[in-house]
Enzyme design. Sequence first.
Site, PDB file in Angstrom:
ATOM      1  N   LYS A  49     -53.164 -35.897  24.025  1.00  0.00           N
ATOM      2  CA  LYS A  49     -52.879 -36.081  22.593  1.00  0.00           C
ATOM      3  C   LYS A  49     -53.209 -37.500  22.148  1.00  0.00           C
ATOM      4  O   LYS A  49     -53.609 -37.730  21.002  1.00  0.00           O
ATOM      5  CB  LYS A  49     -51.402 -35.763  22.297  1.00  0.00           C
ATOM      6  N   TYR A  76     -57.847 -27.538  21.964  1.00  0.00           N
ATOM      7  CA  TYR A  76     -56.571 -28.177  22.336  1.00  0.00           C
ATOM      8  C   TYR A  76     -56.214 -27.878  23.792  1.00  0.00           C
ATOM      9  O   TYR A  76     -55.876 -28.775  24.567  1.00  0.00           O
ATOM     10  CB  TYR A  76     -55.459 -27.697  21.385  1.00  0.00           C
ATOM     11  N   TYR A 135     -41.563 -37.408  24.081  1.00  0.00           N
ATOM     12  CA  TYR A 135     -40.914 -36.266  23.416  1.00  0.00           C
ATOM     13  C   TYR A 135     -39.536 -36.653  22.882  1.00  0.00           C
ATOM     14  O   TYR A 135     -39.357 -37.766  22.422  1.00  0.00           O
ATOM     15  CB  TYR A 135     -40.794 -35.061  24.373  1.00  0.00           C
ATOM     16  N   VAL A 192     -46.676 -32.425  30.596  1.00  0.00           N
ATOM     17  CA  VAL A 192     -45.819 -31.540  31.406  1.00  0.00           C
ATOM     18  C   VAL A 192     -46.349 -31.309  32.824  1.00  0.00           C
ATOM     19  O   VAL A 192     -45.646 -30.757  33.657  1.00  0.00           O
ATOM     20  CB  VAL A 192     -45.556 -30.162  30.735  1.00  0.00           C
TER      21      VAL A 192
HETATM   22  N1  LIG Z   1     -45.882 -31.442  26.724  1.00  0.00           N
HETATM   23  C1  LIG Z   1     -47.051 -31.068  27.153  1.00  0.00           C
HETATM   24  O1  LIG Z   1     -47.639 -31.654  28.054  1.00  0.00           O
HETATM   25  C2  LIG Z   1     -47.527 -29.845  26.497  1.00  0.00           C
HETATM   26  C3  LIG Z   1     -48.958 -29.492  26.777  1.00  0.00           C
HETATM   27  C4  LIG Z   1     -49.138 -28.029  26.998  1.00  0.00           C
HETATM   28  N2  LIG Z   1     -50.513 -27.743  27.225  1.00  0.00           N
HETATM   29  C5  LIG Z   1     -48.597 -27.242  25.822  1.00  0.00           C
HETATM   30  O2  LIG Z   1     -49.224 -27.177  24.803  1.00  0.00           O
HETATM   31  O3  LIG Z   1     -47.551 -26.656  25.907  1.00  0.00           O
END
Ligand SMILES: NC(=O)CC[C@H](N)C(=O)O
Length: 330
Positions: free
Chosen positions: A80, A204, A256, A274
């Site tokens: 991101k 994405y 987050y 994640v």
């Molecule tokens: N927090 C993350 O790393 C989320 C990325 C994951 N690909 C999602 O869209 O859920």
Amino acid sequence: MFQQKIKEIDPISDFKEEKYLEEWVMKYRSLGMKGRCADYIPALGESNRSDLGVYMINSNGFEMKAGDWNVPFTLQSISKVISFIAACLDRGIPYVLNRVDVEPTGDAFNSIIRLEMHKPGKPFNPMINAGAITVTSLLNGDSPEQKLESTYALIEKMIGKRPTFNENVFQSEWKTANRNRALAYYLKENGFLESEVEDVLMVYLKQCSIEVTTKDIALIGLILSQNGYDPIHKRQVFPKQIAKLIKGLMLTCGMYNASGKFAAFVGIPAKSGVSGGVMASVPARCRQKNLFQTGCGIGIYGPAIDECGNSLAGVELLKHLTEVYDFSIF
Ligand SMILES: NC(=O)CC[C@H](N)C(=O)O
């Protein structure tokens, strides 16, 4: 200039510091067993919870690494940061900020609630899924392939090579991305997406599946710490204004709904994913005289995550490093 700076480092004490780093990794590694891998993306559930690795690089090119620093993992939400920089380069900051805000939410990264509660449904920031999906749709190009190329080209410029792609992780998420689809349809309905839903999801989710190591994200963190300047190759990769903006976003929204605690107890711009990666950027301003006082990039990988989606062992290791090297910007 580069040579001169390198000489300032004492090889004997630096070697000692790397040994400490190895010890700290050993100390925090077992924390991973208390967490879970992000098995809502089935392929990520197969990661080894006790992996922990770190890579640090300062503005003189001095590096320290320990543990599983070379284990490849997918960028996930760390992408991101890159897509936001790429979109700002492609479209300009005002255009991008017209479609995504710069405010933390305090909600989970994949939350949908604020899109409906706040009219006209503009995503709060580009570090949550709704914002990143919107930003991705703004990348240059008409096709998903062209848009993805914008992100790839920027990564390549920063890490000096084309990163690999994890098809298995991509397929696994593509088939299960119901919540991201819901977010994208909602954004489309409100006029925030400049692509079709399936096309933007393709870009994405492919960005999320780009594979890196802690070294790669440490290099990106280093360039951010130098406000877009790559001190190793001595060139400006992106403008200072974009670097300042994204670092503000990383500090306030990058971890987050644990970003507040992270700012208070670690105190540096960082972005997690994640898959267990954490990319941190230490500005050149720590007061204590040490190896990293002119700024550094840190890459961490520890795939077991907590309930907010941040690497359990990785965050604790980063807290420890912050205390040792006085990294906090506050
Ligand atoms: N927090 C993350 O790393 C989320 C990325 C994951 N690909 C999602 O869209 O859920």
